[in-house]
Design an enzyme around this catalytic site. Structure first.
Site, PDB file in Angstrom:
ATOM      1  CG  ASN A   7      36.255  45.663  52.281  1.00 24.21           C
ATOM      2  OD1 ASN A   7      36.598  46.147  51.213  1.00 24.21           O
ATOM      3  ND2 ASN A   7      35.124  46.002  52.842  1.00 24.21           N
ATOM      4  CG  ASN A  32      26.748  49.925  50.025  1.00 22.03           C
ATOM      5  OD1 ASN A  32      25.991  49.873  50.980  1.00 22.03           O
ATOM      6  ND2 ASN A  32      27.956  50.466  50.094  1.00 22.03           N
ATOM      7  CB  CYS A  48      34.628  46.074  45.614  1.00 24.50           C
ATOM      8  SG  CYS A  48      35.091  45.530  47.277  1.00 24.50           S
ATOM      9  N   GLY A  49      38.140  46.445  45.114  1.00 23.40           N
ATOM     10  CA  GLY A  49      39.383  45.712  44.943  1.00 23.40           C
ATOM     11  C   GLY A  49      39.522  44.532  45.881  1.00 23.40           C
ATOM     12  CG  ASN A  61      35.693  53.006  43.309  1.00 25.80           C
ATOM     13  OD1 ASN A  61      36.848  53.233  42.984  1.00 25.80           O
ATOM     14  ND2 ASN A  61      35.404  52.274  44.366  1.00 25.80           N
ATOM     15  CG  HIS A  91      38.805  56.462  45.823  1.00 29.32           C
ATOM     16  ND1 HIS A  91      38.627  55.789  47.002  1.00 29.32           N
ATOM     17  CD2 HIS A  91      38.541  55.576  44.832  1.00 29.32           C
ATOM     18  CE1 HIS A  91      38.275  54.544  46.742  1.00 29.32           C
ATOM     19  NE2 HIS A  91      38.209  54.379  45.430  1.00 29.32           N
ATOM     20  CG  ASN A 150      34.604  55.332  48.045  1.00 23.62           C
ATOM     21  OD1 ASN A 150      33.788  54.777  48.746  1.00 23.62           O
ATOM     22  ND2 ASN A 150      34.648  55.157  46.726  1.00 23.62           N
ATOM     23  CD  GLU A 199      34.805  50.917  51.345  1.00 21.82           C
ATOM     24  OE1 GLU A 199      34.118  50.657  50.328  1.00 21.82           O
ATOM     25  OE2 GLU A 199      35.493  50.065  51.942  1.00 21.82           O
ATOM     26  NE  ARG A 200      30.051  55.616  45.861  1.00 24.60           N
ATOM     27  CZ  ARG A 200      30.150  55.494  44.545  1.00 24.60           C
ATOM     28  NH1 ARG A 200      29.779  56.490  43.757  1.00 24.60           N
ATOM     29  NH2 ARG A 200      30.645  54.408  44.000  1.00 24.60           N
ATOM     30  CB  CYS A 256      38.786  50.978  51.078  1.00 26.03           C
ATOM     31  SG  CYS A 256      38.089  51.550  49.497  1.00 26.03           S
ATOM     32  N   GLY A 257      40.272  48.432  49.087  1.00 27.43           N
ATOM     33  CA  GLY A 257      41.307  48.176  48.088  1.00 27.43           C
ATOM     34  C   GLY A 257      41.452  49.305  47.081  1.00 27.43           C
ATOM     35  CB  THR A 258      39.083  51.170  44.902  1.00 26.39           C
ATOM     36  OG1 THR A 258      38.080  51.405  45.896  1.00 26.39           O
ATOM     37  CG2 THR A 258      38.662  50.004  44.023  1.00 26.39           C
ATOM     38  N   GLY A 259      40.547  52.314  47.577  1.00 23.33           N
ATOM     39  CA  GLY A 259      41.039  53.461  48.342  1.00 23.33           C
ATOM     40  C   GLY A 259      42.541  53.417  48.531  1.00 23.33           C
TER      41      GLY A 259
END
Length: 291
Positions: free
Chosen positions: A13, A66, A76-77, A174, A176, A207, A225-226, A234-237
Site C-alpha cells: 500500500n 485519496n 488508513c492503517g 471508515n 467496510h 471498502n 478500496e473506496r 488495506c490495513g483497516t480492511g
C-alpha cells in the site's frame, strides 16, 4: 509550487508523505490528484499529511487524502505505520510510541525493535449506523455474534449478472463490508468490488473486503478500496475482516493476514477492546515535484 515529498509503502500500500509541521500546506484537490497520479505525478494510493499537534494529548495530527480522487478520508492503517517511521526518520520526534489525531479518532503507533510498527486501531463498530449502512427492511442472517446483511447487486460488467450476496458491515473509523469466500484468488473482486463500493445502501460508499479463512489463526484477504480500486493491502480492511471473523466464531484472537503486498498481524480481544495491527513500513525514496 515546489514540493518535497517522501514515497513510502506498507505491505504494498503506497503513500506520498508530506511534512506540514513547519507551516500550513494547503493543496487543492487537483494538486492532490496530480501527486497521486502514477503517470503524471508521483503515484500513491493515499497522500499523508504530517501536521502539528492540535491538542496536548497527541504528538501530531494525521490527515489522509485519496490519491485518485483527492478527497480526504477517515483512516488508513498501513499509512499510520508509515507515519511513525516518517516522523522518526525525519527527526520530528525521538519517541517510539506516538499518538496522532485523525479526522475522527486518536491512534497510538509503536515502532517495534524489528522495524515493524504496531497500531492501536481503535474498537470495531458493527452497528449499521456507524458506516452508515441503510438496513431498513432487511433481515440479517446471524452467525455467532455477527449479522450478515443481504446485498442486492445490480448487473454490472458482462461477467457480473444481478444477484444477491451478503456481507458483514464494520466501521474501523471508515466503512467496510466483509464477505467470506472459498478462494480469494478466484473471487470476483474486480466485478463485485465496484458494485459493493457504490451500493446505494452505503451513503458514503464502502471498502469491499473478500476474506478466505485458512485456519483459526490465518486468512487471505483482498480489498476493493473506496475511490482507489483494489490495492495490494488495506490495513483497516484487515482489521475489519479479522474482527468480523472473530465475532462470527471462525478465528482466534491473533490472526496472520496474507495480502497481495505482504503479511499483517491483527489482534483483537473482543467487544470493548481495540484492534491492534502490526506490519511493515518502509521508505522507498525522497524527491521533489513542481505542482
Amino acid at each position: 509550487m515546489h514540493l518535497r515529498f517522501t514515497k513510502m509503502q506498507g505491505a504494498g500500500n503506497d503513500f506520498v508523505v508530506l511534512d506540514a509541521t513547519r507551516g500550513r500546506l494547503a493543496l487543492s484537490r487537483a494538486q492532490l490528484q496530480r501527486l497521486g497520479n502514477r503517470r503524471f505525478g508521483v503515484g500513491a494510493d493515499q497522500i499523508l499529511l504530517v501536521e502539528r499537534a492540535d491538542a496536548p494529548d497527541v504528538d501530531f495530527r494525521y490527515r489522509i487524502f485519496n490519491g485518485a480522487s483527492g478527497a480526504e478520508v477517515e483512516h488508513c492503517g498501513n499509512g499510520a505505520r508509515c507515519f511513525v517511521r516518517y516522523v522518526r526518520e525525519h527527526g520530528l520526534t525521538d519517541k517510539r510510541r506516538v499518538r496522532v489525531r485523525t479526522v475522527n479518532r486518536v491512534l497510538e503507533l509503536v515502532e517495534q525493535p524489528d522495524g515493524r510498527v504496531t497500531v492501536d486501531m481503535g474498537a470495531p463498530d458493527f452497528a449499521p449506523a456507524a458506516l452508515p449502512f441503510d438496513a431498513a427492511a432487511l433481515v440479517a442472517r446471524h452467525e455467532g455474534g455477527l449479522d450478515w446483511w443481504p446485498l442486492a447487486l445490480p448487473a454490472g460488467a458482462a461477467d457480473a449478472a444481478a444477484r444477491t450476496g451478503e456481507g458483514a458491515v464494520v466501521s474501523m473509523g471508515n466503512p467496510h463490508a466483509v464477505q467470506r469466500v472459498a478462494d480469494v484468488d478466484a473471487a470476483p473482486v474486480a466485478a463485485d468490488g465496484p458494485r459493493i463500493e457504490r451500493h446505494p445502501r452505503f451513503a458514503r460508499g464502502v471498502n469491499a473486503g473478500f476474506v478466505q479463512v485458512l485456519s483459526r489463526g490465518a486468512v487471505k484477504l483482498r480489498v476493493w478500496e473506496r475511490d482507489a480500486g483494489e490495492t495490494l493491502a488495506c490495513g483497516t480492511g484487515a482489521c475489519a475482516a479479522v474482527a468480523a471473523g472473530i465475532r462470527a466464531g471462525w478465528l482466534d484472537a491473533r490472526v496472520d493476514v496474507t495480502t497481495r503486498g505482504g503479511l499483517l498481524t491483527i489482534e483483537w480481544a473482543g467487544p470493548g477492546t481495540s484492534v491492534r495491527m502490526t506490519g511493515p513500513a518502509e521508505t522507498v525514496y525522497e524527491g521533489e515535484i513542481e505542482l
